[in-house]
Design an enzyme around this catalytic site. Structure first.
Site, PDB file in Angstrom:
ATOM      1  N   GLU A  23      13.565 -15.823 -16.272  1.00 44.45           N
ATOM      2  CA  GLU A  23      13.236 -14.394 -16.145  1.00 44.45           C
ATOM      3  C   GLU A  23      12.380 -13.936 -17.319  1.00 44.45           C
ATOM      4  O   GLU A  23      11.409 -13.201 -17.152  1.00 44.45           O
ATOM      5  CB  GLU A  23      14.516 -13.581 -16.047  1.00 44.45           C
ATOM      6  CG  GLU A  23      14.325 -12.076 -16.060  1.00 44.45           C
ATOM      7  CD  GLU A  23      13.457 -11.544 -14.922  1.00 44.45           C
ATOM      8  OE1 GLU A  23      13.154 -12.286 -13.967  1.00 44.45           O
ATOM      9  OE2 GLU A  23      13.047 -10.371 -15.013  1.00 44.45           O
ATOM     10  N   GLU A  46       3.843 -11.872 -16.009  1.00 45.79           N
ATOM     11  CA  GLU A  46       3.351 -10.861 -15.055  1.00 45.79           C
ATOM     12  C   GLU A  46       2.773  -9.630 -15.730  1.00 45.79           C
ATOM     13  O   GLU A  46       2.006  -8.900 -15.109  1.00 45.79           O
ATOM     14  CB  GLU A  46       4.422 -10.478 -14.047  1.00 45.79           C
ATOM     15  CG  GLU A  46       5.664  -9.849 -14.591  1.00 45.79           C
ATOM     16  CD  GLU A  46       6.634  -9.485 -13.454  1.00 45.79           C
ATOM     17  OE1 GLU A  46       6.210  -9.302 -12.305  1.00 45.79           O
ATOM     18  OE2 GLU A  46       7.825  -9.375 -13.737  1.00 45.79           O
ATOM     19  N   HIS A  61      12.545 -34.174 -20.971  1.00 48.03           N
ATOM     20  CA  HIS A  61      12.033 -34.886 -19.777  1.00 48.03           C
ATOM     21  C   HIS A  61      10.611 -34.447 -19.444  1.00 48.03           C
ATOM     22  O   HIS A  61      10.202 -34.506 -18.278  1.00 48.03           O
ATOM     23  CB  HIS A  61      12.972 -34.620 -18.596  1.00 48.03           C
ATOM     24  CG  HIS A  61      14.357 -35.133 -18.818  1.00 48.03           C
ATOM     25  ND1 HIS A  61      14.687 -36.476 -18.763  1.00 48.03           N
ATOM     26  CD2 HIS A  61      15.488 -34.483 -19.149  1.00 48.03           C
ATOM     27  CE1 HIS A  61      15.961 -36.624 -19.033  1.00 48.03           C
ATOM     28  NE2 HIS A  61      16.493 -35.441 -19.275  1.00 48.03           N
ATOM     29  N   CYS A 113       0.846  -1.199   0.000  1.00 46.82           N
ATOM     30  CA  CYS A 113       0.000   0.000   0.000  1.00 46.82           C
ATOM     31  C   CYS A 113       0.881   1.248   0.000  1.00 46.82           C
ATOM     32  O   CYS A 113       2.037   1.219   0.359  1.00 46.82           O
ATOM     33  CB  CYS A 113      -0.856   0.000   1.256  1.00 46.82           C
ATOM     34  SG  CYS A 113      -1.780  -1.518   1.458  1.00 46.82           S
ATOM     35  N   LYS A 142       4.541  -3.648  -6.439  1.00 48.83           N
ATOM     36  CA  LYS A 142       5.958  -3.431  -6.733  1.00 48.83           C
ATOM     37  C   LYS A 142       6.825  -4.039  -5.638  1.00 48.83           C
ATOM     38  O   LYS A 142       7.898  -4.541  -5.899  1.00 48.83           O
ATOM     39  CB  LYS A 142       6.268  -1.945  -6.856  1.00 48.83           C
ATOM     40  CG  LYS A 142       7.725  -1.642  -7.199  1.00 48.83           C
ATOM     41  CD  LYS A 142       8.151  -2.297  -8.499  1.00 48.83           C
ATOM     42  CE  LYS A 142       9.616  -2.099  -8.818  1.00 48.83           C
ATOM     43  NZ  LYS A 142      10.047  -2.899  -9.989  1.00 48.83           N
ATOM     44  N   TRP A 186      -3.742  -2.087  -1.412  1.00 48.84           N
ATOM     45  CA  TRP A 186      -3.585  -3.349  -2.162  1.00 48.84           C
ATOM     46  C   TRP A 186      -4.203  -4.386  -1.249  1.00 48.84           C
ATOM     47  O   TRP A 186      -3.652  -4.709  -0.196  1.00 48.84           O
ATOM     48  CB  TRP A 186      -2.098  -3.608  -2.404  1.00 48.84           C
ATOM     49  CG  TRP A 186      -1.809  -4.768  -3.298  1.00 48.84           C
ATOM     50  CD1 TRP A 186      -2.063  -4.872  -4.638  1.00 48.84           C
ATOM     51  CD2 TRP A 186      -1.189  -6.007  -2.920  1.00 48.84           C
ATOM     52  NE1 TRP A 186      -1.641  -6.086  -5.108  1.00 48.84           N
ATOM     53  CE2 TRP A 186      -1.100  -6.808  -4.080  1.00 48.84           C
ATOM     54  CE3 TRP A 186      -0.691  -6.511  -1.729  1.00 48.84           C
ATOM     55  CZ2 TRP A 186      -0.543  -8.071  -4.083  1.00 48.84           C
ATOM     56  CZ3 TRP A 186      -0.143  -7.775  -1.720  1.00 48.84           C
ATOM     57  CH2 TRP A 186      -0.072  -8.552  -2.885  1.00 48.84           C
ATOM     58  N   ASN A 235      -0.294   0.102   6.271  1.00 43.62           N
ATOM     59  CA  ASN A 235       0.322  -0.818   5.310  1.00 43.62           C
ATOM     60  C   ASN A 235       0.852  -1.977   6.139  1.00 43.62           C
ATOM     61  O   ASN A 235       1.619  -1.762   7.069  1.00 43.62           O
ATOM     62  CB  ASN A 235       1.454  -0.111   4.568  1.00 43.62           C
ATOM     63  CG  ASN A 235       2.138  -1.049   3.574  1.00 43.62           C
ATOM     64  OD1 ASN A 235       1.559  -2.048   3.155  1.00 43.62           O
ATOM     65  ND2 ASN A 235       3.363  -0.736   3.231  1.00 43.62           N
ATOM     66  N   GLY A 236       0.424  -3.201   5.831  1.00 47.64           N
ATOM     67  CA  GLY A 236       0.897  -4.355   6.597  1.00 47.64           C
ATOM     68  C   GLY A 236      -0.278  -5.257   6.949  1.00 47.64           C
ATOM     69  O   GLY A 236      -1.344  -5.179   6.348  1.00 47.64           O
ATOM     70  N   LYS A 269       8.641 -12.300 -16.965  1.00 43.87           N
ATOM     71  CA  LYS A 269       8.262 -10.999 -17.556  1.00 43.87           C
ATOM     72  C   LYS A 269       6.966 -11.130 -18.339  1.00 43.87           C
ATOM     73  O   LYS A 269       6.041 -10.339 -18.221  1.00 43.87           O
ATOM     74  CB  LYS A 269       9.383 -10.491 -18.454  1.00 43.87           C
ATOM     75  CG  LYS A 269      10.590  -9.980 -17.696  1.00 43.87           C
ATOM     76  CD  LYS A 269      10.391  -8.644 -17.058  1.00 43.87           C
ATOM     77  CE  LYS A 269      10.257  -8.476 -15.608  1.00 43.87           C
ATOM     78  NZ  LYS A 269      10.742  -9.276 -14.584  1.00 43.87           N
ATOM     79  N   ARG A 293       3.101   1.252  -7.250  1.00 46.32           N
ATOM     80  CA  ARG A 293       3.250   0.072  -6.391  1.00 46.32           C
ATOM     81  C   ARG A 293       2.098  -0.900  -6.571  1.00 46.32           C
ATOM     82  O   ARG A 293       2.140  -2.007  -6.065  1.00 46.32           O
ATOM     83  CB  ARG A 293       3.326   0.510  -4.932  1.00 46.32           C
ATOM     84  CG  ARG A 293       4.470   1.448  -4.649  1.00 46.32           C
ATOM     85  CD  ARG A 293       4.138   2.343  -3.501  1.00 46.32           C
ATOM     86  NE  ARG A 293       4.267   1.651  -2.243  1.00 46.32           N
ATOM     87  CZ  ARG A 293       5.215   1.927  -1.358  1.00 46.32           C
ATOM     88  NH1 ARG A 293       6.096   2.840  -1.639  1.00 46.32           N
ATOM     89  NH2 ARG A 293       5.289   1.300  -0.219  1.00 46.32           N
TER      90      ARG A 293
HETATM   91  C1  AGP Z   1       9.712  -8.880 -10.796  1.00 46.64           C
HETATM   92  O1  AGP Z   1       9.365  -8.450 -12.109  1.00 46.64           O
HETATM   93  C2  AGP Z   1       8.505  -9.003  -9.908  1.00 46.64           C
HETATM   94  N1  AGP Z   1       7.838  -7.764  -9.815  1.00 46.64           N
HETATM   95  C3  AGP Z   1       8.786  -9.666  -8.578  1.00 46.64           C
HETATM   96  O2  AGP Z   1       9.069 -11.024  -8.863  1.00 46.64           O
HETATM   97  C4  AGP Z   1       9.967  -9.112  -7.748  1.00 46.64           C
HETATM   98  O3  AGP Z   1      11.192  -9.414  -8.383  1.00 46.64           O
HETATM   99  C5  AGP Z   1       9.960  -9.810  -6.379  1.00 46.64           C
HETATM  100  O4  AGP Z   1       8.762  -9.475  -5.725  1.00 46.64           O
HETATM  101  C6  AGP Z   1      11.161  -9.423  -5.500  1.00 46.64           C
HETATM  102  O5  AGP Z   1      11.123  -8.053  -5.250  1.00 46.64           O
HETATM  103  P1  AGP Z   1      12.435  -7.351  -4.618  1.00 46.64           P
HETATM  104  O6  AGP Z   1      13.547  -7.521  -5.612  1.00 46.64           O
HETATM  105  O7  AGP Z   1      12.028  -5.929  -4.421  1.00 46.64           O
HETATM  106  O8  AGP Z   1      12.747  -8.058  -3.331  1.00 46.64           O
END
Ligand code: AGP
Length: 609
Positions: A482, A489, A505, A2, A604, A75, A101-102, A486, A28
């Site tokens: 990776e 997400e 496999h 948040c 984020k 969030w 937030n939390g 990308k 975020r």
């Molecule tokens: C990456 O594109 C994602 N948004 C997510 O996997 C991110 O890498 C992960 O949450 C870790 O975040 P951080 O590097 O801020 O710890």
């Protein structure tokens, strides 16, 4: 994660400040927003589900104003996204407002106790319980009531609280979720993120866990939750507002992909020593001996940072000949890991606030490991609670999908591997070769970015596909993971990264003409083998997008589409091979009309479990 912003002034209208601050933390990810201000003799509040524009429209329709206020982007954790569940939340009297937030772990038992005392709740959230708990303790002093309430709370929080009966007071407190104090001229601020404040002040104070702040128009004081006065360092924010702007790019993510031409060098600027063929990382200097004596490095991270850790494992074992294990932080924190004396934990995190990574680091430290952070956000919790570390200097990364932070992490890991390797068996000649290759990376990224339009054209032909396989070998296996992440997400297309040799496999059963297969096939030690893997895909009708070395003439005979990358040393190749995959995912997502910078369900920084 948040977004929080609070502001206390004597006679300014804080509503525009609060709304502008919310827009700075939109990146975020959130699903509702709200604002509360002290106006004359009471509190005024406006909340809306959805984006900030809807909150703005509500305020345009029914204006509010006041010299002290708090605002929030939510969030959802407890309770669906709705106006009712949006923050700020009020206490039973309607004179105390709070944003949070939390997660309050024990909110149910607190809620039952308060309901038994006659409190009536209007939302499903854990946050509303905090507001009523403060009311329960309120006897005319807001910070005392907040302190007493938090004494009974278990869980993570970053909160900001205001009260109609104390209009020139803004109280903040944190435990596990970041909170920063902004120091202005005739106003003071509290926020979850410096980005919300930087237009108003560059002087900030980062709260640590179990600390509180009481801000007034004239100043602020910081204490522990036990009301012990503490003096905190005032730090200067170094980046500026245009770093937050898109600078002409349609999305922050595309801007950040293009910034890599510069940020990869920022990650190691002043840290590469050409003549000695070495790297000097100030944050690790005092730990060099520990590294030399260490027999094992454990890398802790999540998501994209975990992928960087996998590449770091290959680099460190290859160049520094030290044993490395990479762990999902979320798994490590709950199992019963063996930590041996001398073990070093490298903790990788862009935000420096990921709760799983933070907890895993604490667990490793608790068992005797030295924890060294590779972190992007200056002053973040992981940066401050680690035993040392290195900032990646990628600048503010706003797109939820991490791009420039990832390549900066890889550059720092390459520098660490060089530094350790040079005190092992890497000669000065080889060290100089590595430094030269690292210094060439920015220009090589620029070459790949120059192929942006052709990558966009390739992406347009695959935007309707529903399932992708990404294959790579060696250093490029984690890049396959990776690239798949990308795509997943930001375009919501299912994609899976796999070691190319593992395809037979199982995943090979998936291959048919409907399955695009992205193959990372540079001319490295695995080249002949990856060509065979491509043959296996083609034999089953698969469509291949290949990432290969410039001038290659074999891959293009087998692939449906080819994206070329410059040649570099094997351990630096991922820094180049990931860029076309970032652009491919970006353009497919744009073609599909997805919200690239704020993908659905994602934040984020994941500061709650
Ligand atoms: C990456 O594109 C994602 N948004 C997510 O996997 C991110 O890498 C992960 O949450 C870790 O975040 P951080 O590097 O801020 O710890």
């Amino acid at each position: 994660m948040c977004g929080i912003i609070g502001c206390v002034t004597r006679d300014r209208d804080t509503v525009p400040i609060l709304l502008e601050g919310l827009r700075r933390v939109e990146y975020r990810g959130y699903d509702s927003a709200g604002i509360a201000v002290v106006d004359g003799d009471g509190l005024d509040i406006r909340k809306a589900e959805g984006k900030i524009d809807r909150l703005q429209a509500l305020i345009d329709e029914r204006p509010i104003s006041g010299p002290t206020g708090i605002a929030h982007t939510r969030w959802a954790t407890h309770g669906e996204p709705s106006e009712q569940n949006a923050h700020p939340h009020l206490d039973g009297s309607g004179r105390i407002a709070l944003v949070h937030n939390g997660i309050v772990e024990n909110y149910r038992s607190i809620r039952r106790t308060l309901e038994a005392k006659g409190h009536v709740f209007t939302s499903e959230t854990d946050t509303e319980v905090l507001a009523h708990l403060i009311q329960e303790h309120y006897e005319g002093n807001l910070e005392a009531a907040v302190r007493a309430a938090l004494a009974g709370v278990q869980g993570a929080y970053g909160i900001a609280v205001i009260c109609a009966d104390e209009p020139e007071k803004l109280v903040g407190a944190r435990n596990g979720s970041p909170l920063v104090v902004g120091i202005g001229k005739d106003a003071n601020y509290v926020a979850s993120d410096v980005a919300a404040l930087v237009r108003h002040t560059r002087d900030v104070v980062y709260l640590d866990d179990l600390e509180m702040v009481v801000a007034t128009p004239d100043g602020f004081s910081t204490t522990t939750l036990e009301n012990e006065l503490i003096t905190k360092n005032v730090e200067k924010v170094t980046w500026n507002i245009d770093m937050i702007e898109k600078n002409g790019f349609p999305h922050f993510m595309l801007k950040e992909i293009f910034e890599q031409e510069r940020t990869v060098m920022d990650a190691v600027r002043g840290r590469l020593i050409s003549a000695a063929g070495d790297a000097i990382l100030g944050g690790l200097r005092e730990h060099r001996r520990a590294f030399q004596k260490s027999e094992r490095i454990i890398i802790l991270a999540c998501g994209t940072s975990w992928h960087a850790g996998l590449i770091g494992e290959y680099m460190l074992e290859d160049l520094a000949r030290v044993s490395v294990e990479v762990e999902y932080a979320s798994e490590f924190r709950y199992r019963n890991p063996v930590i041996n004396p001398g073990d070093i934990a490298i903790v990788i995190s862009q935000s420096g606030e990921t709760i799983d990574t933070l907890a895993a680091m604490a667990e490793a430290q608790r068992r005797g490991a030295v924890a060294l952070g590779i972190v992007n956000v200056v002053g973040s919790t992981i940066a401050r609670q680690s035993d040392g570390g290195v900032y990646t200097h990628a600048g503010l990364e706003i797109g939820v999908a991490s791009t420039k932070a990832f390549t900066s992490q890889l550059m720092v890991l390459a520098a660490v591997a060089l530094m350790l390797g040079r005190s092992h068996d890497i000669s000065v000649t080889r060290g100089r070769q590595i430094v030269r290759a690292m210094e060439a990376i920015p220009g090589q990224i620029a070459e790949i970015l120059g192929r942006h339009e052709s990558i966009r054209e390739i992406a347009s032909r695959y935007a309707k596909d529903t399932n992708f396989l990404y294959l790579g070998r060696g250093y490029n296996f984690p890049v396959a993971l990776e690239g798949a992440l990308k795509l997943k997400e930001i375009s919501y297309i299912h994609a899976e990264g796999y070691p190319a040799a593992e395809m037979k496999h199982g995943p090979i059963a998936l291959i048919d003409e409907r399955m695009p297969v992205v193959v990372i096939a540079p001319q490295d030690a695995f080249y002949e083998k990856i060509l065979s893997n491509m043959q296996e895909v083609k034999a089953r009708g698969g469509r291949i997008i290949a990432i290969t070395s410039e001038g290659d003439d074999q891959v293009e005979k087998m692939a449906d589409d080819v994206i070329e990358i410059p040649r570099t040393l094997p351990h630096l190749t991922p820094i180049l091979s990931v860029v076309p995959l970032q652009l491919l995912a970006y353009h497919i997502a744009v073609k599909r009309g997805c919200h690239v910078d704020q993908p659905r369900n994602l934040a984020k920084s994941v500061t709650v479990e």
